[in-house]
Write an enzyme that holds these catalytic residues in place. Structure first.
Site, short mmCIF file in Angstrom:
data_model
loop_
_atom_site.label_atom_id
_atom_site.label_comp_id
_atom_site.label_asym_id
_atom_site.label_seq_id
_atom_site.Cartn_x
_atom_site.Cartn_y
_atom_site.Cartn_z
N ARG A 40 0.81 -1.22 0.00
CA ARG A 40 0.00 0.00 0.00
C ARG A 40 0.84 1.27 0.00
NH1 ARG A 40 -5.40 -1.60 3.49
NH2 ARG A 40 -6.45 -2.24 1.61
N LYS A 202 -19.01 -13.74 2.45
CA LYS A 202 -20.25 -13.10 2.85
C LYS A 202 -21.16 -12.63 1.73
CE LYS A 202 -20.39 -11.87 7.38
NZ LYS A 202 -20.83 -10.89 8.34
N GLY A 356 -9.87 -7.76 -0.76
CA GLY A 356 -8.62 -7.90 -0.01
C GLY A 356 -8.07 -9.31 -0.06
N GLY A 379 -13.41 -3.18 0.14
CA GLY A 379 -14.78 -2.65 0.19
C GLY A 379 -15.02 -1.55 -0.82
P1 ADP Z 1 -12.46 -10.73 -0.39
O1 ADP Z 1 -11.68 -10.19 0.79
O2 ADP Z 1 -11.59 -11.00 -1.57
O3 ADP Z 1 -13.66 -9.87 -0.71
P2 ADP Z 1 -13.96 -12.50 1.32
O4 ADP Z 1 -13.49 -11.73 2.50
O5 ADP Z 1 -15.39 -12.42 0.95
O6 ADP Z 1 -13.04 -12.17 0.04
O7 ADP Z 1 -13.69 -14.05 1.55
C1 ADP Z 1 -12.43 -14.58 1.82
C2 ADP Z 1 -12.49 -15.64 2.89
O8 ADP Z 1 -13.44 -16.65 2.56
C3 ADP Z 1 -11.16 -16.32 3.03
O9 ADP Z 1 -10.72 -16.16 4.36
C4 ADP Z 1 -11.45 -17.78 2.71
O10 ADP Z 1 -10.73 -18.69 3.50
C5 ADP Z 1 -12.92 -17.88 3.02
N1 ADP Z 1 -13.55 -19.02 2.33
C6 ADP Z 1 -13.70 -19.21 1.02
N2 ADP Z 1 -14.28 -20.38 0.75
C7 ADP Z 1 -14.54 -20.96 1.95
C8 ADP Z 1 -15.14 -22.19 2.36
N3 ADP Z 1 -15.58 -23.07 1.47
N4 ADP Z 1 -15.25 -22.44 3.68
C9 ADP Z 1 -14.78 -21.55 4.59
N5 ADP Z 1 -14.20 -20.38 4.27
C10 ADP Z 1 -14.07 -20.08 2.97
MG MG Z 2 -12.03 -10.28 2.93
#
Ligand code: ADP
Ligand code: MG
Length: 404
Positions: A40, A202, A356, A379
């Site tokens: 960053r 989520k 992230g 976000g």
């Molecule tokens: P980003 O930060 O890219 O927006 P998220 O925060 O929504 O992504 O999701 C990332 C998290 O989701 C990671 O910590 C990953 O381990 C978890 N994850 C993905 N698939 C699974 C799963 N099948 N079971 C549990 N956790 C999961």
């Molecule tokens: Mg995340």
């Protein structure tokens, strides 16, 4: 509406001026307080170099973590100063406050070729409350304002939005500019097939994205824990998998409207969620998840199906890992899709990674340079894609000749 950026300023506009720059130095720290990852900090170097080369004197504001309006010594920005000085090759002065007489004096004492870094803006309660009095005190620290904190631009905070009420010009830095260009190209996605990969945890946080992309994408590939909720909505048992019960009804609604553009996994890698041990994992079809196990990655057939769709795409957006990628053995689906996305890019596709954890997954796969754009804002990038603008962007000067 397009916004003015640093390069749009008239010649001389920066010369001997204090340039108040909001950056996003919300960097991970090690347990002994050192900067663990300078990504960053590096992302702001083009903006800072541009200002320095034109005789400007950068005064930097940033937040770090969530100190909730109190001074939390372990969240001081002090460790960032030497790292930034090393990267930039100029002296970086650090002052341990932001809205004080000491900070104001330090900004006035700055010489050409020097940078001033101030303390964590979130040590003050007025920052997240967007307190106008604090915004006005921030505004006194500079002669013009630059927002280069893309990752914070979805926040209506005093150092992002409020400050622009008291300080003009207020323009975008190059990091913000680059992000907006890539993400608005993506939002418009003129070149099809347009394929969107959504995973991660989520649904509740990503409803806006699902709605936007369900309307626009030619194919929406769902993996990760998000797929568990969708699969649950189809009526299959998901054992001990992470399922967002509150979102199952919503997932059913998306399934009904998405038709054959919505792709769910056909097979999964399952294991004991407590041990999450890849040696004891198995591959099962989606309707055969054992009650005592959890789905932790997409299976090989899904990997191949999704990979083929991604390789044939002209535009790809990806948010959210396909599995528990942080645990060895459950990163296979995520890595396979990272490769497919890189292949698509090499064949002339336009590919963007946002989020992230997704950005860290693509870095881990060593493929950050093999895609068109990795967004630095989690976000912020998702909100921009869903809404088409951000509070911190709205607050900047309109570009010459742009329509309201
Ligand atoms: P980003 O930060 O890219 O927006 P998220 O925060 O929504 O992504 O999701 C990332 C998290 O989701 C990671 O910590 C990953 O381990 C978890 N994850 C993905 N698939 C699974 C799963 N099948 N079971 C549990 N956790 C999961
Ligand atoms: Mg995340």
């Amino acid at each position: 509406m397009r916004r003015r950026n640093l390069a749009d300023l008239e010649p001389g506009a920066l010369d001997e001026r204090r340039v108040l720059v909001r950056v996003d130095y919300n960097v991970p720290l090690t347990s002994d307080g050192a900067v663990a990852d300078p990504t960053r900090i590096r992302a702001t170097l083009p903006t800072l170099r541009f200002i320095l080369e034109r005789g400007g004197r950068p005064v930097l504001l940033s937040h770090l973590g969530r100190p909730k309006g109190k001074v939390v010594p372990s969240l001081s920005l002090a460790p960032v100063a030497p790292v930034l000085a090393g990267e930039l090759g100029v002296p970086v002065r650090f002052v341990p406050s932001t809205d004080t007489e000491q900070a104001l004096e330090a900004s006035r004492d700055l010489r050409n070729g020097e940078v001033l870094l101030l303390e964590n803006t979130r040590f003050l309660p007025g920052e997240t409350a967007n307190d106008p009095a604090l915004a006005e005190r921030f505004a006194r620290l500079g002669d013009l304002f630059v927002n280069d904190a893309f990752g914070s631009t979805h926040r209506a905070h005093a150092s992002v939005v409020g400050v622009t009420g008291y300080l003009r010009p207020a323009v975008a830095g190059f990091l913000v500019q680059r992000e907006l260009e890539a993400l608005s190209d993506l939002r418009q996605a003129r070149r099809g097939p347009f394929v969107v990969i959504l995973g991660g945890a989520k649904i509740a946080d990503k409803i806006g994205l699902l709605e936007v992309f369900l309307a626009r994408a030619d194919a929406l590939l769902i993996g990760g824990a998000m797929a568990n909720t969708f699969l649950s909505a189809t009526g299959v048992g998901m054992g001990r998998s992470l399922v967002e019960e509150d979102s199952v009804t919503l997932a059913a609604k998306f399934l009904a409207t998405g038709g054959n553009r919505l792709h769910l996994p056909v097979d999964l890698v399952v294991a004991d969620p407590g041990a999450a041990n890849a040696d004891q994992s198995m591959i099962v079809p989606v309707d055969a998840v054992p009650a005592e196990l959890a789905a932790l990655d997409i299976g090989p057939e899904t990997r191949d199906d999704f990979g083929t769709i991604v390789r044939e795409a002209a535009t790809v957006f990806w948010n959210g890992p396909m599995g528990l990628f942080e645990t060895p053995g459950f990163e296979t689906g995520t890595v396979a899709l990272a490769r497919a996305t890189a292949d698509c890019t090499a064949a002339g596709g336009f590919t963007v990674i946002g989020g992230g954890d997704s950005a860290s997954a693509i870095r881990k796969a060593g493929l950050s340079e093999a895609v068109s754009h990795v967004s630095t804002g989690g976000g912020a990038s998702l909100e921009y894609l869903a809404e088409g603008t951000l509070p911190g962007i709205e607050a900047l000067d309109p570009a010459e000749g742009s329509e309201a």
